[in-house]
Motif scaffolding. Structure first.
Motif, PDB file in Angstrom:
ATOM      1  N   THR A 183       2.230  -9.982 -17.018  1.00 48.44           N
ATOM      2  CA  THR A 183       0.869 -10.488 -17.158  1.00 48.44           C
ATOM      3  C   THR A 183      -0.068  -9.739 -16.223  1.00 48.44           C
ATOM      4  OG1 THR A 183       1.286 -12.184 -15.507  1.00 48.44           O
ATOM      5  CG2 THR A 183       1.659 -12.783 -17.799  1.00 48.44           C
ATOM      6  N   ALA A 184      -1.327  -9.755 -16.542  1.00 46.36           N
ATOM      7  CA  ALA A 184      -2.329  -9.078 -15.730  1.00 46.36           C
ATOM      8  C   ALA A 184      -2.507  -9.813 -14.408  1.00 46.36           C
ATOM      9  CB  ALA A 184      -3.649  -9.015 -16.476  1.00 46.36           C
ATOM     10  N   LYS A 185      -2.620  -9.069 -13.331  1.00 44.62           N
ATOM     11  CA  LYS A 185      -2.789  -9.638 -12.005  1.00 44.62           C
ATOM     12  C   LYS A 185      -4.167  -9.314 -11.435  1.00 44.62           C
ATOM     13  CE  LYS A 185      -0.404  -9.812  -7.567  1.00 44.62           C
ATOM     14  NZ  LYS A 185       0.723  -9.320  -6.792  1.00 44.62           N
ATOM     15  N   TYR A 186      -4.733  -8.189 -11.852  1.00 42.91           N
ATOM     16  CA  TYR A 186      -6.027  -7.741 -11.352  1.00 42.91           C
ATOM     17  C   TYR A 186      -6.984  -7.493 -12.518  1.00 42.91           C
ATOM     18  CZ  TYR A 186      -3.262  -6.734  -7.178  1.00 42.91           C
ATOM     19  OH  TYR A 186      -2.436  -6.835  -6.092  1.00 42.91           O
ATOM     20  N   ARG A 187      -8.291  -7.755 -12.297  1.00 45.42           N
ATOM     21  CA  ARG A 187      -9.298  -7.522 -13.326  1.00 45.42           C
ATOM     22  C   ARG A 187     -10.498  -6.809 -12.701  1.00 45.42           C
ATOM     23  NH1 ARG A 187      -9.795  -9.987 -18.005  1.00 45.42           N
ATOM     24  NH2 ARG A 187      -8.678 -11.837 -17.322  1.00 45.42           N
ATOM     25  N   ASP A 188     -11.004  -5.799 -13.399  1.00 45.89           N
ATOM     26  CA  ASP A 188     -12.206  -5.079 -12.980  1.00 45.89           C
ATOM     27  C   ASP A 188     -13.419  -5.901 -13.396  1.00 45.89           C
ATOM     28  OD1 ASP A 188     -14.103  -3.225 -12.246  1.00 45.89           O
ATOM     29  OD2 ASP A 188     -13.735  -1.903 -13.953  1.00 45.89           O
ATOM     30  N   PRO A 189     -14.262  -6.328 -12.449  1.00 40.20           N
ATOM     31  CA  PRO A 189     -15.415  -7.151 -12.815  1.00 40.20           C
ATOM     32  C   PRO A 189     -16.445  -6.398 -13.663  1.00 40.20           C
ATOM     33  CG  PRO A 189     -15.406  -6.713 -10.458  1.00 40.20           C
ATOM     34  CD  PRO A 189     -14.145  -6.148 -11.020  1.00 40.20           C
ATOM     35  N   ALA A 190     -16.516  -5.103 -13.552  1.00 36.11           N
ATOM     36  CA  ALA A 190     -17.511  -4.328 -14.297  1.00 36.11           C
ATOM     37  C   ALA A 190     -17.113  -4.134 -15.759  1.00 36.11           C
ATOM     38  CB  ALA A 190     -17.729  -2.974 -13.631  1.00 36.11           C
ATOM     39  N   SER A 191     -15.864  -3.779 -16.008  1.00 40.19           N
ATOM     40  CA  SER A 191     -15.448  -3.460 -17.371  1.00 40.19           C
ATOM     41  C   SER A 191     -14.481  -4.471 -17.974  1.00 40.19           C
ATOM     42  CB  SER A 191     -14.794  -2.084 -17.400  1.00 40.19           C
ATOM     43  OG  SER A 191     -13.565  -2.128 -16.702  1.00 40.19           O
ATOM     44  N   SER A 192     -14.030  -5.434 -17.197  1.00 40.99           N
ATOM     45  CA  SER A 192     -13.032  -6.436 -17.606  1.00 40.99           C
ATOM     46  C   SER A 192     -11.676  -5.814 -17.920  1.00 40.99           C
ATOM     47  CB  SER A 192     -13.526  -7.260 -18.795  1.00 40.99           C
ATOM     48  OG  SER A 192     -14.670  -7.984 -18.427  1.00 40.99           O
ATOM     49  N   ASP A 223      -8.851   3.156  -4.888  1.00 40.46           N
ATOM     50  CA  ASP A 223      -9.311   3.384  -3.514  1.00 40.46           C
ATOM     51  C   ASP A 223      -9.690   2.111  -2.769  1.00 40.46           C
ATOM     52  OD1 ASP A 223      -8.941   6.117  -3.849  1.00 40.46           O
ATOM     53  OD2 ASP A 223     -10.943   6.387  -4.678  1.00 40.46           O
ATOM     54  N   ALA A 224      -9.487   0.952  -3.369  1.00 41.31           N
ATOM     55  CA  ALA A 224      -9.841  -0.309  -2.711  1.00 41.31           C
ATOM     56  C   ALA A 224      -8.881  -0.579  -1.561  1.00 41.31           C
ATOM     57  CB  ALA A 224      -9.796  -1.452  -3.714  1.00 41.31           C
ATOM     58  N   ARG A 225      -9.431  -0.868  -0.393  1.00 35.86           N
ATOM     59  CA  ARG A 225      -8.587  -1.186   0.754  1.00 35.86           C
ATOM     60  C   ARG A 225      -8.003  -2.592   0.626  1.00 35.86           C
ATOM     61  NH1 ARG A 225      -9.705   1.909   5.801  1.00 35.86           N
ATOM     62  NH2 ARG A 225     -11.086   3.590   5.171  1.00 35.86           N
ATOM     63  N   ASN A 226      -8.818  -3.525   0.169  1.00 41.85           N
ATOM     64  CA  ASN A 226      -8.374  -4.895  -0.013  1.00 41.85           C
ATOM     65  C   ASN A 226      -8.514  -5.247  -1.490  1.00 41.85           C
ATOM     66  OD1 ASN A 226      -7.722  -7.556   0.138  1.00 41.85           O
ATOM     67  ND2 ASN A 226      -9.330  -8.110   1.586  1.00 41.85           N
ATOM     68  N   ARG A 227      -7.413  -5.434  -2.160  1.00 41.68           N
ATOM     69  CA  ARG A 227      -7.431  -5.694  -3.606  1.00 41.68           C
ATOM     70  C   ARG A 227      -7.605  -7.173  -3.939  1.00 41.68           C
ATOM     71  NH1 ARG A 227      -2.725  -1.460  -5.605  1.00 41.68           N
ATOM     72  NH2 ARG A 227      -3.928   0.401  -5.092  1.00 41.68           N
ATOM     73  N   ASP A 228      -7.756  -8.009  -2.932  1.00 39.19           N
ATOM     74  CA  ASP A 228      -7.886  -9.447  -3.166  1.00 39.19           C
ATOM     75  C   ASP A 228      -9.102  -9.802  -4.013  1.00 39.19           C
ATOM     76  OD1 ASP A 228      -5.601  -9.884  -1.755  1.00 39.19           O
ATOM     77  OD2 ASP A 228      -6.617 -10.543   0.082  1.00 39.19           O
ATOM     78  N   ARG A 229     -10.162  -9.043  -3.909  1.00 40.84           N
ATOM     79  CA  ARG A 229     -11.363  -9.378  -4.680  1.00 40.84           C
ATOM     80  C   ARG A 229     -11.184  -9.099  -6.174  1.00 40.84           C
ATOM     81  NH1 ARG A 229     -15.673  -4.862  -4.789  1.00 40.84           N
ATOM     82  NH2 ARG A 229     -14.413  -3.007  -4.461  1.00 40.84           N
TER      83      ARG A 229
END
Length: 66
Positions: A27-36, A51-57
Motif C-alpha cells: 500500500t502507499a505510504k507517502y503522497r505528494d501534495p502537489a500531484s497526488s 531530497d526531503a530530509r524529513n519525510r514525515d510531512r
C-alpha cells in the motif's frame, strides 16, 4: 516444444527469483501534495521525495497497520 510435449513451466520453471520471498503489492505510504502521486516506501525514491530530509510531512495519515 509442443511437438515433444513440454510446457514453458517444464523448461523455465514456475517463476523467477527465490521461492517464498514474494511480498506482493504494498500500500502507499507517502503522497505528494502537489500531484497526488504516491510511493510505497520500497525501491528507489521518486524525485518529489528524494531530497526531503524529513519525510514525515509526506506520510499518508489514517493507515490501518496489521
Amino acid at each position: 516444444m509442443a511437438a515433444y510435449g513440454y510446457t514453458p513451466q517444464d523448461i523455465f520453471g514456475r517463476g523467477r527469483g527465490r521461492p517464498g520471498l514474494s511480498r506482493g503489492a504494498s500500500t502507499a505510504k507517502y503522497r505528494d501534495p502537489a500531484s497526488s502521486a504516491t510511493w510505497s516506501g520500497r525501491g528507489r525514491a521518486p524525485n518529489w521525495i528524494r531530497d526531503a530530509r524529513n519525510r514525515d510531512r509526506f506520510l499518508i495519515r489514517n493507515q490501518v497497520t496489521a
